[in-house]
Scaffold this active site. Structure first.
Site, PDB file in Angstrom:
ATOM      1  N   ASP A 177      47.153-106.945 -10.599  1.00  0.00           N
ATOM      2  CA  ASP A 177      46.989-105.685  -9.867  1.00  0.00           C
ATOM      3  C   ASP A 177      48.208-105.321  -9.001  1.00  0.00           C
ATOM      4  OD1 ASP A 177      44.297-105.906 -10.810  1.00  0.00           O
ATOM      5  OD2 ASP A 177      43.783-107.098  -9.050  1.00  0.00           O
ATOM      6  N   GLU A 205      38.783 -97.701 -13.054  1.00  0.00           N
ATOM      7  CA  GLU A 205      39.072 -98.241 -11.720  1.00  0.00           C
ATOM      8  C   GLU A 205      40.584 -98.164 -11.512  1.00  0.00           C
ATOM      9  OE1 GLU A 205      37.617-102.217 -12.278  1.00  0.00           O
ATOM     10  OE2 GLU A 205      39.210-102.739 -13.677  1.00  0.00           O
TER      11      GLU A 205
HETATM   12  O1  FUB Z   1      41.671-108.153  -9.915  1.00  0.00           O
HETATM   13  C1  FUB Z   1      40.328-107.889  -9.574  1.00  0.00           C
HETATM   14  C2  FUB Z   1      39.909-106.592 -10.168  1.00  0.00           C
HETATM   15  O2  FUB Z   1      40.135-106.605 -11.584  1.00  0.00           O
HETATM   16  C3  FUB Z   1      40.688-105.412  -9.678  1.00  0.00           C
HETATM   17  O3  FUB Z   1      40.282-104.959  -8.433  1.00  0.00           O
HETATM   18  C4  FUB Z   1      40.460-104.480 -10.799  1.00  0.00           C
HETATM   19  O4  FUB Z   1      41.273-103.358 -10.786  1.00  0.00           O
HETATM   20  C5  FUB Z   1      40.691-105.377 -11.977  1.00  0.00           C
HETATM   21  O5  FUB Z   1      42.057-105.577 -12.245  1.00  0.00           O
END
Ligand code: FUB
Length: 548
Positions: A37, A207
């Site tokens: 991320d 997301e």
């Molecule tokens: O890394 C944890 C979660 O997985 C992130 O918040 C999302 O965007 C996905 O990458």
């Protein structure tokens, strides 16, 4: 060619990005820990900072992600890890059990850095009902962050991104589970002006929104819900809160399910930062952050990214871990003077990145004389090999022999960095050379007694093709249990090779089998030790050959 045609030709080369790329650290650019991320920003000190989340080692799921590091660079070659800058223990309002420190972002306003991170508090229902967007502040971009609290009045979702427009107004984007929320932030950067709105036009949003501005146009990049691996889409708008117009995928799925990233311009070039599973051979919860240049079409849309995976030519580095790149060389013979002319002083090289197919031979004396060391495929710490500060000249050649998969990509990085699921309190010698060195510089070695562990690497296959998989297995005398190489496939590859240490310990045992890939395009190779394993074992010369 007339001048305007020449100009058009030059511009199309530029647009296609086919000019030689500027020197840069190869991907994954953080290879001593697992990260995901990445949110990239350039601050007033001229450095590029990347704020990722951290995957645990050994991998134990998204729930256990529990602390954030910051990385920065001023040349895209040498990256500084500024260490852990925040942990769930620092979050007084956070859930008692910790974990769930997911994708963060950072913004800068009026001398203060604001760090935004998703984290659940304890409360009724599951963690999913209790997500908050926490805020920590500091006067420095990479340290001394203190948690102020969380932003009140938001929906319980994840993945914050804060974008500050040219007029100084700040916007918070967040969401997840298919819902893209946004809200204007107050001047204080820790409160919202009004309730969050759901934004329009973000087709198949999942997301991980990240917003930036280029040429007066607002861009949002976000992961979609593609089955088998999320893809990164982009959307544009004339206003910071939309409505958005989706312009499609610009970064394909990787070898892990999730994707998440950011775009930033640095020294005149735009880049996308994202994660994949290359450092762990595609382990879902051991991701690794990468970056690649992006190029825009005349209408402002982003061209498909060509992800770079490792280096294309032998590349010489000042530090171990492939940091501090000095330069790259192609096939040829290089005296000490020639090396110096390329900026690669012999006494300054501590690691060499050798892509598959190349052989780098380093000689003690000038002009290819004296003792020599041969490097094929990634070699990180020359000091450990006794070659650091010792060689004077180099010969680089290519070989067409089949690739030894152990010496490549994630398997090899696994040896050098962390075979995380083989690392633990009682495992100390993961990359220690056994009583006799493997035939080649690094066999993949394991020493310990933690029972069954495995390391997996996925390999692309041509469908309907005959292959032969071969390998050399070895267990040190006194070892108990088994060393195994398995080919995991949705078809019957019948390729499990076992070396029973009690009967075969000592010499290398060579094994080989053939199979047909049928309609399939991928196979996973897995190195394991049996549950009762105790001792030391290794694997080498793992070769997959297409039979014609
Ligand atoms: O890394 C944890 C979660 O997985 C992130 O918040 C999302 O965007 C996905 O990458």
């Amino acid at each position: 060619m007339n001048t305007s045609k020449q100009l058009i030709a030059a511009l199309s080369i530029l647009a296609a990005g086919s000019l030689e790329a500027a020197p840069r650290r190869s991907n994954p650019f953080v290879s001593h820990m697992f990260t995901a991320d990445p949110s990239a920003h350039v601050w007033d000190d001229g450095r590029l900072y990347v704020y990722p989340s951290t995957d645990t080692s050994p991998p134990s799921g998204y729930a256990s992600m529990d602390g954030y590091h910051v990385f920065s660079t001023d040349d895209l070659i040498t990256w500084t890890d500024h260490g852990e800058m925040l942990h769930s223990d620092d979050v007084a309002w956070g859930r008692e059990a910790g974990g769930y420190m997911w994708a963060p972002d950072c913004a800068y306003k009026n001398g203060t850095y604001y760090y935004y991170f998703p984290h659940p508090s304890d409360g009724e229902g599951s963690h999913r009902d209790n997500w908050k967007i926490g805020v920590a502040v500091s006067k420095s971009p990479a340290s001394d962050f203190k948690v102020l609290g969380y932003i009140e009045g938001l929906e319980p979702y994840i993945d914050p991104c804060v974008f500050i427009d040219d007029d100084g107004r700040a916007y918070l984007y967040y969401g997840g589970y298919g819902k893209p929320y946004a809200a204007r932030l107050k001047e204080n950067m820790v409160e919202v002006e009004s309730a969050s709105v759901l934004m329009d036009g973000l087709d198949d949003f999942r997301e991980g929104a990240f917003v930036f501005k280029r040429g007066g146009m607002y861009y949002m990049i976000y992961p979609d819900n593609s089955k088998g691996g999320h893809k990164m889409r982009h959307a544009v708008s004339e206003k910071p809160l939309g409505p958005w117009e989706c312009k499609g995928v610009f970064l394909d799925k990787t070898n892990v399910l999730t994707t998440h990233g950011s775009c930033v311009e640095y020294k005149g070039q735009w880049y996308v930062f994202y994660h994949n599973g290359d450092l762990s051979g595609g382990q879902e919860h051991n991701r690794s952050i990468c970056f690649d240049p992006i190029y825009f079409n005349a209408d402002g849309t982003i061209q498909m990214v060509k992800p770079s995976r490792g280096v294309e030519r032998p590349t010489f580095h000042r530090e171990i871990n492939f940091n501090g790149m000095l330069g790259a060389l192609d096939v040829g013979e290089y005296t000490a003077a020639a090396l110096a002319g390329h900026g690669i002083a012999d006494d300054a090289v501590s690691s060499i990145e050798v892509p598959a197919g190349y052989v780098v031979e380093c000689f003690e004396d000038d002009r290819g004389q004296g003792a020599s060391w041969i490097f094929e495929n990634n070699v990180i710490d020359l000091g450990r090999l006794g070659c650091d500060n010792t060689f004077s000249s180099i010969k680089i050649s290519r070989k067409d022999a089949p690739e030894n998969l152990v010496m490549n990509g994630s398997f090899e990085l696994g040896v050098q960095q962390t075979i995380s699921w083989w690392q633990g309190r009682r495992v100390t010698g993961v990359n220690r050379v056994l009583e006799e060195p493997a035939d080649g510089y690094y066999a993949l070695q394991y020493e310990g007694s933690r029972g069954m562990r495995h390391l997996t690497q996925k390999i692309t296959l041509k469908p309907g093709t005959e292959y032969r998989l071969s390998a050399a297995l070895k267990a040190a005398p006194g070892t108990k249990g088994e060393v195994r190489l398995q080919a995991l496939a949705p078809f019957d590859a019948q390729c499990t090779f076992k070396l029973d240490a009690a009967e075969n310990a000592g010499p290398w045992v060579e094994v080989s089998k053939r199979f047909n890939s049928g309609p399939h395009t991928e196979i996973a190779l897995r190195l394991t030790t049996s549950k009762d394993f105790k001792g030391a074992g290794c694997w080498d010369d793992i070769v997959l050959v297409e039979l014609r």
